[in-house]
Write an enzyme that holds these catalytic residues in place. Structure first.
Site, PDB file in Angstrom:
ATOM      1  N   LYS A  71     125.046 -50.997  52.065  1.00 40.92           N
ATOM      2  CA  LYS A  71     125.440 -51.677  53.291  1.00 40.92           C
ATOM      3  C   LYS A  71     126.166 -50.677  54.191  1.00 40.92           C
ATOM      4  O   LYS A  71     127.002 -49.890  53.718  1.00 40.92           O
ATOM      5  CB  LYS A  71     126.354 -52.858  52.936  1.00 40.92           C
ATOM      6  CG  LYS A  71     126.804 -53.708  54.113  1.00 40.92           C
ATOM      7  CD  LYS A  71     127.616 -54.889  53.604  1.00 40.92           C
ATOM      8  CE  LYS A  71     128.164 -55.748  54.730  1.00 40.92           C
ATOM      9  NZ  LYS A  71     128.934 -56.907  54.216  1.00 40.92           N
ATOM     10  N   SER A 147     127.932 -60.999  56.530  1.00 39.93           N
ATOM     11  CA  SER A 147     127.689 -59.735  57.190  1.00 39.93           C
ATOM     12  C   SER A 147     126.666 -58.852  56.477  1.00 39.93           C
ATOM     13  O   SER A 147     126.261 -57.824  57.003  1.00 39.93           O
ATOM     14  CB  SER A 147     129.006 -58.968  57.358  1.00 39.93           C
ATOM     15  OG  SER A 147     129.579 -58.648  56.094  1.00 39.93           O
ATOM     16  N   SER A 171     130.129 -63.068  52.896  1.00 38.80           N
ATOM     17  CA  SER A 171     129.138 -62.127  53.417  1.00 38.80           C
ATOM     18  C   SER A 171     128.038 -61.750  52.442  1.00 38.80           C
ATOM     19  O   SER A 171     127.051 -61.149  52.845  1.00 38.80           O
ATOM     20  CB  SER A 171     129.832 -60.858  53.913  1.00 38.80           C
ATOM     21  OG  SER A 171     130.596 -61.138  55.062  1.00 38.80           O
TER      22      SER A 171
END
Length: 481
Positions: A71, A147, A171
């Site tokens: 990520k 996210s 997230s």
């Protein structure tokens, strides 16, 4: 070659049925084919990955030669980009590899690139101005969530079976629900932290991954877990026997259908939970429908936003030192600006009270779990939102741009308003971040339009074994869709 999961990939490498280099080449081809329509990746390191696949020794590695995406937020690899979705960090390269990423490499993963995220991970959708929105593979007019939206889109589209992710308020679990994936948020302190950041969002944020199977989820947790004495949050490790045990024959499961912040929960989301509850009841487990949530969701979220603002102010103070100049509105997106500026007005004594409140929430949930082994809720109140669904009004945007003109309490009211629509969409996940409990989203629901919905289980601290076992039960019973 088609693989059911990352475990199958690693077995193929260990059994010499396929080389790590061939796996990387196949995965690169899938990414190049699928990503133009999804916008899941922000950067690529294909040449380095192929070289590592040729040269590294994967013997004895539990995820030998398995391709992986990190990520693009808080998962630093030396020499590689780490933009956090922010134009401020467009040219930034990490100076060192963090402990979580190093552990992934030690397990045999080969890192191919980084996935898209909203600026600094503040949203439940991924639409950073720097990199653009991430499209849901099931419906390109919808957002893949946040996210960890890029990670979820990469896995659900079939680029690869597992992707690194993180969860500071849902997230991992929110995009897991939107994309029909397994999303585990482990207990606070379970996963390696440092060497730079040891208490992300005061322990609310924890790293793990998005997966397709319970086998990968269990295997990754077992090998990734740590008992890190220099960490502010320390846990004993779970044994393999713990993690492989089936569900106990007797369980009390609490079911909560209503939103903890008072918003609407769709009929489809409620139906998914009720169907899961009926299934569990049919397995002999006690089901208890709650009249109200175990915690005051509004109080909890107000404390969460206070924390977020304070931590954002501290982050931008560090960036000001690094860049040698003050931060301006043009440096960042409006939501980031509002959090940054509002964080400057929060007194230390109020922040201390917030953290004490989190300890109280944690105690309250520990008492709750003396009665109930698991809490079952929807993961989200709705399916993945349309792009632009949470657009702010011009009046609110003007107030946020000039947030310094308001006193502290009004600033916090504006922050609440800024997040209100998106919070109503995803109100169930944040409390486990505040309390430090483990929680998991399981892919058991689909609407008539084919859009995914997840169900969400929360357990007492340290009881990932229950979450893995209940996930295994649903998966083996053919209830993953």
């Amino acid at each position: 070659m088609l693989f059911s999961d990352a475990t199958a990939m690693s077995e193929a490498v260990r059994n010499r049925e396929m080389s790590a280099e061939e796996l990387v080449q196949e995965t690169i081809a899938k990414i190049e084919n699928l990503d133009p329509s999804l916008n899941a990746l922000t950067s690529k390191r294909y040449e380095k990955a192929l070289q590592e696949a040729k040269e590294r020794d994967f013997s004895g590695k539990p995820f030998a030669g398995v391709p992986l995406l990190l990520k693009d937020l808080g998962q630093n690899q030396a020499g590689e980009p780490s933009t956090g979705g922010s134009r401020l960090l467009t040219s930034y390269r990490s100076g060192q590899t963090d402990n979580y990423v190093q552990r992934l490499e030690d397990l045999g993963f080969i890192i191919l690139g980084r996935t898209n995220t909203p600026e600094f991970g503040f949203k439940n959708i991924s639409d950073a101005e720097l990199h653009g929105a991430v499209n849901l593979p099931d419906d390109l007019t919808r957002n893949a969530g946040g996210s960890s939206g890029g990670a979820a889109a990469a896995v659900s589209s079939g680029m690869l079976p597992l992707a690194a992710a993180s969860d500071g308020g849902g997230s991992i679990r929110i995009p897991a629900a939107f994309n029909g994936l397994v999303g585990l948020k482990p207990t606070r302190g379970r996963i390696p932290v440092g060497p730079e950041s040891f208490r992300g969002w005061q322990g609310a944020s924890i790293k793990f991954a998005l997966t397709r199977t319970m086998r990968d989820t269990r295997r990754l947790l077992y090998h990734l877990q740590t008992c890190q004495l220099e960490s502010p949050f320390i846990l004993p490790k779970l044994s393999r026997q713990n993690l492989e045990s089936p569900l106990p024959k007797s369980l009390r499961i609490a079911v909560q259908l209503n939103s903890p912040v008072g918003g609407r929960v769709s009929e489809e989301a409620q139906t998914s939970v009720l169907e899961a509850a009926r299934f569990l009841e049919g397995q002999g487990y006690e089901i208890h429908l709650l009249d109200r949530p175990p915690l005051d969701g509004v109080d909890a979220m107000q404390s969460y936003y206070l924390m977020n603002a304070t931590e954002t102010a501290a982050m931008f103070d560090h960036l000001e030192e690094m860049l040698g100049r003050p931060m301006m509105l043009d440096d960042m997106e409006l939501m980031s600006w509002a959090l940054f500026r509002s964080g400057q007005t929060i007194p230390a004594k109020l922040y201390s009270k917030v953290l004490s409140a989190w300890d109280t929430y944690s105690h309250h949930m520990a008492v709750f779990h003396q009665t109930y082994d698991l809490l079952l809720t929807p993961t989200t109140a709705e399916v993945a939102p349309k792009h632009g669904q949470f657009a702010l009004s011009e009046n609110l945007k003007n107030k946020l741009a000039n947030i310094d003109a308001f006193p502290m309490q009004e600033q916090q009211e504006l922050i609440w308003e800024m997040f209100s629509d998106s919070l109503d969409w995803t109100p169930f996940t944040q409390q486990a971040n505040l309390t430090g409990q483990p929680a998991i989203s399981l892919p058991t629901g689909r609407t008539a339009q084919g859009l995914a919905l997840g169900i969400h289980f929360t357990a007492a601290k340290g009881r990932e074994d229950l979450l893995l076992a209940v996930g295994q039960l649903f998966e083996e019973s053919g209830r993953f869709v």
